[in-house]
Design a protein around this motif. Structure first.
Motif, PDB file in Angstrom:
ATOM      1  N   TRP A 186       0.883  -1.303  -0.125  1.00 57.27           N
ATOM      2  CA  TRP A 186      -0.062   0.096  -0.073  1.00 57.27           C
ATOM      3  C   TRP A 186       0.814   1.252   0.020  1.00 57.27           C
ATOM      4  CZ3 TRP A 186      -4.772   1.020  -1.522  1.00 57.27           C
ATOM      5  CH2 TRP A 186      -5.551   0.123  -1.361  1.00 57.27           C
ATOM      6  N   GLN A 187       1.999   1.168   0.808  1.00 55.72           N
ATOM      7  CA  GLN A 187       2.639   2.275   0.766  1.00 55.72           C
ATOM      8  C   GLN A 187       3.477   2.581  -0.699  1.00 55.72           C
ATOM      9  OE1 GLN A 187       5.660   1.109   3.983  1.00 55.72           O
ATOM     10  NE2 GLN A 187       4.963   2.432   5.318  1.00 55.72           N
ATOM     11  N   ASP A 188       3.760   1.725  -1.319  1.00 56.59           N
ATOM     12  CA  ASP A 188       4.255   1.584  -2.716  1.00 56.59           C
ATOM     13  C   ASP A 188       2.974   2.276  -3.618  1.00 56.59           C
ATOM     14  OD1 ASP A 188       6.593   0.759  -1.854  1.00 56.59           O
ATOM     15  OD2 ASP A 188       6.293  -1.331  -2.605  1.00 56.59           O
ATOM     16  N   ARG A 196      21.357   2.514  18.758  1.00 58.45           N
ATOM     17  CA  ARG A 196      20.172   1.849  19.455  1.00 58.45           C
ATOM     18  C   ARG A 196      18.960   2.317  18.304  1.00 58.45           C
ATOM     19  NH1 ARG A 196      21.102   6.362  22.430  1.00 58.45           N
ATOM     20  NH2 ARG A 196      19.431   7.965  22.488  1.00 58.45           N
ATOM     21  N   MET A 197      17.898   1.410  18.395  1.00 55.71           N
ATOM     22  CA  MET A 197      16.859   1.963  17.622  1.00 55.71           C
ATOM     23  C   MET A 197      15.495   1.363  18.101  1.00 55.71           C
ATOM     24  SD  MET A 197      16.199   1.716  13.409  1.00 55.71           S
ATOM     25  CE  MET A 197      16.283  -0.120  13.185  1.00 55.71           C
ATOM     26  N   GLU A 198      14.381   1.879  18.188  1.00 57.83           N
ATOM     27  CA  GLU A 198      12.979   1.152  18.364  1.00 57.83           C
ATOM     28  C   GLU A 198      12.136   1.564  17.354  1.00 57.83           C
ATOM     29  OE1 GLU A 198      11.607   2.428  22.143  1.00 57.83           O
ATOM     30  OE2 GLU A 198      13.519   2.922  23.090  1.00 57.83           O
ATOM     31  N   THR A 199      11.291   0.282  16.851  1.00 55.44           N
ATOM     32  CA  THR A 199      10.424   0.427  15.835  1.00 55.44           C
ATOM     33  C   THR A 199       8.871   0.198  16.287  1.00 55.44           C
ATOM     34  OG1 THR A 199      10.893  -1.632  14.995  1.00 55.44           O
ATOM     35  CG2 THR A 199      12.303  -0.091  14.174  1.00 55.44           C
ATOM     36  N   GLY A 200       8.130   0.667  15.589  1.00 55.63           N
ATOM     37  CA  GLY A 200       6.745   0.011  15.707  1.00 55.63           C
ATOM     38  C   GLY A 200       5.567   0.967  15.050  1.00 55.63           C
ATOM     39  N   TYR A 201       4.417   0.691  14.885  1.00 53.74           N
ATOM     40  CA  TYR A 201       3.396   1.350  14.299  1.00 53.74           C
ATOM     41  C   TYR A 201       3.095   2.565  15.517  1.00 53.74           C
ATOM     42  CZ  TYR A 201       2.926  -1.759  10.152  1.00 53.74           C
ATOM     43  OH  TYR A 201       3.503  -2.460   9.337  1.00 53.74           O
ATOM     44  N   LEU A 202       2.627   3.612  14.977  1.00 59.29           N
ATOM     45  CA  LEU A 202       2.103   4.812  15.997  1.00 59.29           C
ATOM     46  C   LEU A 202       0.730   4.559  15.826  1.00 59.29           C
ATOM     47  CD1 LEU A 202       4.156   7.703  14.660  1.00 59.29           C
ATOM     48  CD2 LEU A 202       4.796   6.257  16.503  1.00 59.29           C
ATOM     49  N   PRO A 203       0.174   4.664  17.197  1.00 59.97           N
ATOM     50  CA  PRO A 203      -1.125   4.498  17.463  1.00 59.97           C
ATOM     51  C   PRO A 203      -1.986   5.494  16.736  1.00 59.97           C
ATOM     52  CG  PRO A 203      -0.253   5.460  19.428  1.00 59.97           C
ATOM     53  CD  PRO A 203       1.003   4.790  18.750  1.00 59.97           C
ATOM     54  N   LYS A 204      -3.182   5.098  16.314  1.00 56.25           N
ATOM     55  CA  LYS A 204      -4.106   6.214  15.691  1.00 56.25           C
ATOM     56  C   LYS A 204      -3.499   6.986  14.588  1.00 56.25           C
ATOM     57  CE  LYS A 204      -6.653   6.904  20.054  1.00 56.25           C
ATOM     58  NZ  LYS A 204      -7.021   7.953  21.173  1.00 56.25           N
ATOM     59  N   VAL A 205      -2.662   6.559  13.936  1.00 52.43           N
ATOM     60  CA  VAL A 205      -1.976   6.816  12.672  1.00 52.43           C
ATOM     61  C   VAL A 205      -2.178   5.836  11.667  1.00 52.43           C
ATOM     62  CG1 VAL A 205       0.003   7.694  11.321  1.00 52.43           C
ATOM     63  CG2 VAL A 205      -0.357   8.272  13.771  1.00 52.43           C
ATOM     64  N   PRO A 206      -2.631   6.101  10.516  1.00 55.83           N
ATOM     65  CA  PRO A 206      -2.903   4.925   9.306  1.00 55.83           C
ATOM     66  C   PRO A 206      -1.460   4.115   9.470  1.00 55.83           C
ATOM     67  CG  PRO A 206      -3.903   7.102   8.531  1.00 55.83           C
ATOM     68  CD  PRO A 206      -3.015   7.492   9.842  1.00 55.83           C
ATOM     69  N   ARG A 207      -1.744   2.964   9.039  1.00 56.74           N
ATOM     70  CA  ARG A 207      -0.709   2.131   9.114  1.00 56.74           C
ATOM     71  C   ARG A 207       0.620   2.282   8.088  1.00 56.74           C
ATOM     72  NH1 ARG A 207      -0.702  -2.457  12.360  1.00 56.74           N
ATOM     73  NH2 ARG A 207       0.213  -3.965  11.098  1.00 56.74           N
ATOM     74  N   PHE A 208      -0.286   2.723   6.828  1.00 52.71           N
ATOM     75  CA  PHE A 208       0.626   3.074   5.519  1.00 52.71           C
ATOM     76  C   PHE A 208       1.593   4.310   5.759  1.00 52.71           C
ATOM     77  CE2 PHE A 208      -3.162   5.691   4.473  1.00 52.71           C
ATOM     78  CZ  PHE A 208      -2.236   6.838   4.160  1.00 52.71           C
ATOM     79  N   ALA A 209       1.164   4.928   6.682  1.00 55.56           N
ATOM     80  CA  ALA A 209       1.889   6.405   7.121  1.00 55.56           C
ATOM     81  C   ALA A 209       2.638   6.244   8.688  1.00 55.56           C
ATOM     82  CB  ALA A 209       1.037   7.497   6.891  1.00 55.56           C
ATOM     83  N   GLY A 210       2.491   5.525   9.343  1.00 53.01           N
ATOM     84  CA  GLY A 210       2.711   5.281  10.693  1.00 53.01           C
ATOM     85  C   GLY A 210       3.821   4.181  11.284  1.00 53.01           C
TER      86      GLY A 210
END
Length: 206
Positions: free
Chosen positions: A148-150, A182-196
């Motif tokens: 979807w991002q693409d 160091r690095m942390e990753t993850g989907y942000l809450p209440k943000v569309p997954r394609f942009a989050g």
């Protein structure tokens, strides 16, 4: 620069980049800055309230958009430390080599056209022992989301001021000569997954 880019886009970016979930990411990264700081893509100055004034001597704000600098006036005026504007793109950092203690990069690498040159410039200006603090959105690990991002990216880039949804942020940083601390990753809450999908961490020049 068009009317949209100079007058409409700054308001849209200020609203989207000021989302509560995004601001929490800023709050987790920016206080780690110290000394003489270069913020690449300062935008409307949303990071300024998160700096620790006891640790920061000066912040250079690199921001080529006149509309964004205009939008930042209130945050700049309220900063308890000196802020100096650099009205150039990220690929052109007019500072001496080894002159910066911390580079702060938040939700900017997605937009810079020549990201490799920009990161090389950031590495050049960092002092030995200096640190790149970053918080960016980019390519998701899930194949369905990435597709979807693409698909969305060409239109998104046009309406969002050149922002790309699908850049592989860690690979870009490492490719330009940084080592990830160091690095942390993850989907942000209440943000569309394609942009989050979010990357947050620190890197040092190799």
């Amino acid at each position: 620069m068009s009317f949209y880019e100079n007058h409409v886009l700054p308001h849209l970016l200020h609203l989207s980049c000021g989302h509560k979930a995004v601001d929490r990411q800023r709050a987790a990264v920016v206080p780690g800055a110290r000394g003489r700081v270069l913020e690449v893509g300062m935008g409307s100055g949303l990071n300024l309230p998160h700096y620790d004034p006891d640790r920061v001597e000066l912040v250079w704000g690199l921001e080529p958009s006149e509309g964004m600098r205009r939008k930042a006036r209130r945050n700049v005026a309220g900063a308890p430390f000196e802020v100096r504007w650099l009205d150039l793109p990220g690929e052109e950092i007019p500072l001496e080599s080894d002159s910066v203690d911390t580079v702060v990069l938040t939700y900017t690498l997605c937009t810079i056209p020549d990201w490799h040159r920009a990161l090389e410039q950031m590495r050049r200006v960092l002092k030995p022992g200096g640190q790149l603090l970053f918080c960016e959105h980019g390519a998701a690990p899930d194949e369905a989301v990435r597709k979807w991002q693409d698909r969305v990216n060409p239109l998104w880039r046009k309406v969002a001021g050149g922002c790309n949804l699908n850049r592989a942020i860690p690979e870009l940083i490492e490719h330009a000569g940084f080592g990830l601390q160091r690095m942390e990753t993850g989907y942000l809450p209440k943000v569309p997954r394609f942009a989050g999908f979010n990357f947050r961490g620190a890197a040092v020049p190799r």
